[in-house]
Design an enzyme around this catalytic site. Structure first.
Site, PDB file in Angstrom:
ATOM      1  CB  CYS A  40      54.406  32.908 -17.390  1.00 26.85           C
ATOM      2  SG  CYS A  40      55.813  32.718 -18.491  1.00 26.85           S
ATOM      3  NE  ARG A  65      59.962  34.619 -18.739  1.00 25.25           N
ATOM      4  CZ  ARG A  65      61.262  34.351 -18.839  1.00 25.25           C
ATOM      5  NH1 ARG A  65      62.147  35.011 -18.096  1.00 25.25           N
ATOM      6  NH2 ARG A  65      61.689  33.440 -19.680  1.00 25.25           N
ATOM      7  CE1 TYR A  74      56.881  33.391 -23.146  1.00 26.22           C
ATOM      8  CE2 TYR A  74      58.181  35.068 -24.239  1.00 26.22           C
ATOM      9  CZ  TYR A  74      57.888  34.336 -23.117  1.00 26.22           C
ATOM     10  OH  TYR A  74      58.595  34.547 -21.975  1.00 26.22           O
ATOM     11  CG  HIS A  76      72.676  29.570 -18.845  1.00 29.09           C
ATOM     12  ND1 HIS A  76      71.961  28.443 -19.151  1.00 29.09           N
ATOM     13  CD2 HIS A  76      71.798  30.574 -18.840  1.00 29.09           C
ATOM     14  CE1 HIS A  76      70.703  28.764 -19.340  1.00 29.09           C
ATOM     15  NE2 HIS A  76      70.579  30.056 -19.159  1.00 29.09           N
ATOM     16  CG  HIS A 101      77.134  22.943 -30.221  1.00 29.87           C
ATOM     17  ND1 HIS A 101      78.482  22.979 -30.489  1.00 29.87           N
ATOM     18  CD2 HIS A 101      76.874  21.718 -29.722  1.00 29.87           C
ATOM     19  CE1 HIS A 101      79.009  21.819 -30.140  1.00 29.87           C
ATOM     20  NE2 HIS A 101      78.061  21.038 -29.675  1.00 29.87           N
TER      21      HIS A 101
HETATM   22  N1  LIG Z   1      60.093  44.777 -20.234  1.00 33.64           N
HETATM   23  C1  LIG Z   1      59.759  43.494 -19.957  1.00 33.64           C
HETATM   24  N2  LIG Z   1      58.461  43.184 -19.915  1.00 33.64           N
HETATM   25  C2  LIG Z   1      58.084  41.913 -19.645  1.00 33.64           C
HETATM   26  C3  LIG Z   1      59.032  40.883 -19.444  1.00 33.64           C
HETATM   27  C4  LIG Z   1      60.406  41.257 -19.474  1.00 33.64           C
HETATM   28  O1  LIG Z   1      61.306  40.429 -19.276  1.00 33.64           O
HETATM   29  N3  LIG Z   1      60.733  42.569 -19.741  1.00 33.64           N
HETATM   30  N4  LIG Z   1      58.604  39.593 -19.231  1.00 33.64           N
HETATM   31  C5  LIG Z   1      57.268  39.265 -19.740  1.00 33.64           C
HETATM   32  C6  LIG Z   1      56.750  37.967 -19.350  1.00 33.64           C
HETATM   33  S1  LIG Z   1      57.273  36.634 -20.259  1.00 33.64           S
HETATM   34  C7  LIG Z   1      55.797  37.824 -18.381  1.00 33.64           C
HETATM   35  S2  LIG Z   1      55.121  36.315 -18.030  1.00 33.64           S
HETATM   36  C8  LIG Z   1      55.335  38.983 -17.606  1.00 33.64           C
HETATM   37  C9  LIG Z   1      55.541  38.730 -16.123  1.00 33.64           C
HETATM   38  O2  LIG Z   1      55.110  39.820 -15.387  1.00 33.64           O
HETATM   39  P1  LIG Z   1      55.421  39.903 -13.838  1.00 33.64           P
HETATM   40  O3  LIG Z   1      56.889  39.758 -13.633  1.00 33.64           O
HETATM   41  O4  LIG Z   1      54.877  41.207 -13.393  1.00 33.64           O
HETATM   42  O5  LIG Z   1      54.678  38.747 -13.204  1.00 33.64           O
HETATM   43  O6  LIG Z   1      56.012  40.176 -17.958  1.00 33.64           O
HETATM   44  C10 LIG Z   1      56.267  40.320 -19.325  1.00 33.64           C
HETATM   45  N5  LIG Z   1      56.762  41.649 -19.578  1.00 33.64           N
HETATM   46 MO   LIG Z   2      56.105  34.809 -19.609  1.00 29.16          MO
END
Ligand SMILES: Nc1nc2c(c(=O)[nH]1)N[C@H]1C(S)=C(S)[C@@H](COP(=O)(O)O)O[C@H]1N2
Ligand SMILES: [Mo]
Length: 570
Positions: free
Chosen positions: A272, A225, A410, A150, A126
């Site tokens: 995001c 996020r 991303y 999950h 998988h």
């Molecule tokens: N250390 C850390 N930084 C991170 C993330 C994380 O999971 N860990 N997520 C990223 C993502 S994908 C996004 S979209 C933004 C979201 O920021 P917020 O939660 O302040 O809206 O933080 C970013 N920085």
């Molecule tokens: Mo994100």
């Protein structure tokens, strides 16, 4: 008795191959053929029946742990044949025996609630299943605690097929006594209005209709996020390390960051890459959190300029001759100790016009825990993923971040690219985001009264890279005719902020239009599209920009609204 012949083709992947989604089909076809002794037809039907749910469920077992482990354990001796007993489900195994099975070569065993499973076949078959190797030889529970979303019934059901026995009672007891506590137990409290996308890790967006109630999004409802548990950082012992290429190094306490450098404030919108992913899902299933239209928010950020801190660390103007990237590491870690990480181009980091901040305040207060307390990077105009929270380290480098989220996530791809053909190395990491807009009011599927005679439509618009939104067009008839909405850059009762300098429009515009209800229509298809000052516009439909990760979803936004006829007039 089941003969498991090790798959020769696995060796092709090599220990350094991190393109697991591309490589997976070779693994799958081998393993299934050996399992069923059948044709590739069997394989297709098997994958059809079990593929997506497995992929979803188990990608999550260790989702986001980075590429480190991907095929790190896939060393194989070609033509090696070995035998695994699967005779009795009641066999008792010691922890030591289980621990001895932690690679595809030796077999992959795991325990869960006292049962022992041989998941060698599963791992080979998988895509994404390789991540489970982190749990190999040990217990699944702590991993599922980390990715609780999950831990679904059907995963357990399928796991049952792989059961080979029970763990010796005294070993189970030992296991239970060391069982790690829920890594999310210290996550902060959240606002009840948030629409939760995933609880652990916490991912949530505000309801659209309150998103555009305020130009500056209150921190409590700002979208959140997180890929991992929120780390608890003690502000007194917190240290920010700057390192990398020779010529610079610096360690700062929180107090030093706040006092040694001028405080700079920027209003910037964060979005995001997966905002509006749910619309792509309607075209064809994509992989990722099912974000609506509100994985975007706008805040005022204050902190030291990254540029100033880099200068203080010794990275002067000549650094651009040697370095191309500035990498960031968060203090949030997965079970292997791998931190969240990302990087941005050095030019953006050192530019006077880049406005990149090491922010310690959001909307005039200390950063909330969810948003990176005590320090996060704010990279205005750049995709959310590069705005690293709980910042621990800054690394000036000739290379991009090697993090999973920079290398294997991303990124944008053609609608033609699928998980069997995707090559993450072939596409650049998303940095600046494209032009975006969406309708927040009215909500899709609601109704307006005929007697009200008009309809008010509201929304947001934003573009990446500091490009300013200069116009939003709104249609009530699915795009046949258009009207221009009114834009604003502040709350209604406040004086509009001065126009940003060219190329530094980091914040969104809210827009609104009140239009007469078309006399004939029974339903409105409201559409919006924005234009930025480079005359970039949004694509009209989703299908042509569909991509397997569901990122960069910025087609014209459409909502359907019924017109409720006044009963008294009928
Ligand atoms: N250390 C850390 N930084 C991170 C993330 C994380 O999971 N860990 N997520 C990223 C993502 S994908 C996004 S979209 C933004 C979201 O920021 P917020 O939660 O302040 O809206 O933080 C970013 N920085
Ligand atoms: Mo994100």
């Amino acid at each position: 008795m089941l003969l498991l012949r090790r798959c020769h083709r696995l060796t092709r992947l090599g220990p350094l191959n991190t393109q697991r989604h591309q490589a997976a089909p070779a693994v799958a076809s081998c393993a299934v053929r050996l399992r069923s002794g059948g044709s590739s037809e069997d394989q297709r039907s098997y994958q059809h029946a079990h593929g997506p749910s497995w992929r979803q469920a188990l990608a999550g077992v260790l989702a986001g742990t980075g590429a480190v482990l991907a095929y790190g354990l896939h060393h194989h001796k070609a033509e090696q044949v070995d035998t695994i007993e699967k005779a009795s489900a009641l066999r008792i195994f010691t922890q030591e025996e289980v621990t001895g099975h932690r690679s595809l070569e030796d077999g992959v065993w795991v325990t869960y609630k006292g049962a022992v499973y041989d998941i060698t076949e599963f791992v080979a078959m998988h895509p994404g299943g390789d991540k489970i190797l982190l749990a190999a030889g040990g217990d699944l529970e702590p991993f599922w605690a980390l990715y609780a979303v999950h831990k679904q019934e059907h995963v357990l059901e399928i796991l049952a097929e792989y059961k080979i026995g029970e763990l010796r009672a005294e070993d189970l007891k030992k296991q239970q006594s060391v069982k790690s506590s829920d890594p999310y137990s210290s996550d902060p409290e959240r606002h009840p209005a948030l629409r939760i996308n995933s609880l652990k890790p916490f991912n949530a967006e505000p309801p659209p209709e309150i998103l555009t109630d305020s130009y500056i999004t209150p921190s409590a409802i700002f979208f959140k996020r997180n890929h991992l548990p929120v780390p608890q950082v003690d502000p007194d012992s917190y240290r920010l390390h700057v390192e990398g290429l020779p010529g610079g190094a610096l360690t700062l306490s929180l107090k030093e960051l706040k006092t040694r450098f001028p405080k700079h404030t920027v209003t910037a919108t964060l979005q995001c890459a997966g905002n509006r992913r749910s619309e792509m899902n309607k075209v064809k299933q994509v992989k990722g959190l099912n974000w609506g239209i509100a994985a975007i928010s706008n805040a005022t950020w204050s902190g030291a300029r990254l540029r100033d801190v880099l200068l203080a660390a010794g990275y002067g103007p000549d650094v651009a001759k040697r370095a191309c990237h500035v990498q960031f590491e968060g203090l949030d870690k997965d079970v292997t100790g791998t931190t969240y990480g990302a990087s941005i181009p050095l030019n953006k980091a050192v530019s006077e016009e880049g406005d990149v901040l090491l922010a310690y305040e959001m909307n005039g207060e200390d950063l909330p825990a969810d948003h990176g307390y005590p320090v996060r990077v704010v990279v205005p105009g750049t995709v959310g993923a590069r705005n690293v929270k709980w910042l621990g380290k800054i690394i000036v480098s000739a290379e991009e971040s090697s993090s999973h989220w920079q290398q294997n996530d991303y990124k944008g791809f053609s609608p033609a690219t699928d998980w069997d053909t995707v090559d993450f190395k072939s596409a650049p990491a998303i940095q600046e985001l494209p032009i975006q807009s969406a309708i927040t009011v009215p909500a899709d599927g609601t109704a307006v009264d005929r007697s009200s005679e008009e309809v008010t439509v509201k929304g947001y618009a934003w573009s990446g890279g500091g490009r300013e939104v200069v116009r939003v067009d709104v249609s009530l008839d699915g795009g046949k005719t258009w009207q221009v909405a009114q834009l604003r850059s502040s709350d209604k009762d406040q004086a509009p902020e001065a126009s940003p300098p060219p190329g530094r429009a980091w914040a969104w515009k809210l827009w609104e239009i009140t239009a007469p209800l078309p006399a004939e229509a029974q339903e409105l298809e409201i559409v919006c599209k924005a234009v930025d000052n480079s005359y970039n516009m949004q694509p009209d439909t989703v299908a042509p920009i569909w991509n397997l990760r569901g990122v960069l979803s910025n087609a014209w936004h459409r909502v359907k609204v019924k017109i409720r006829e006044d009963e008294s007039e009928e």
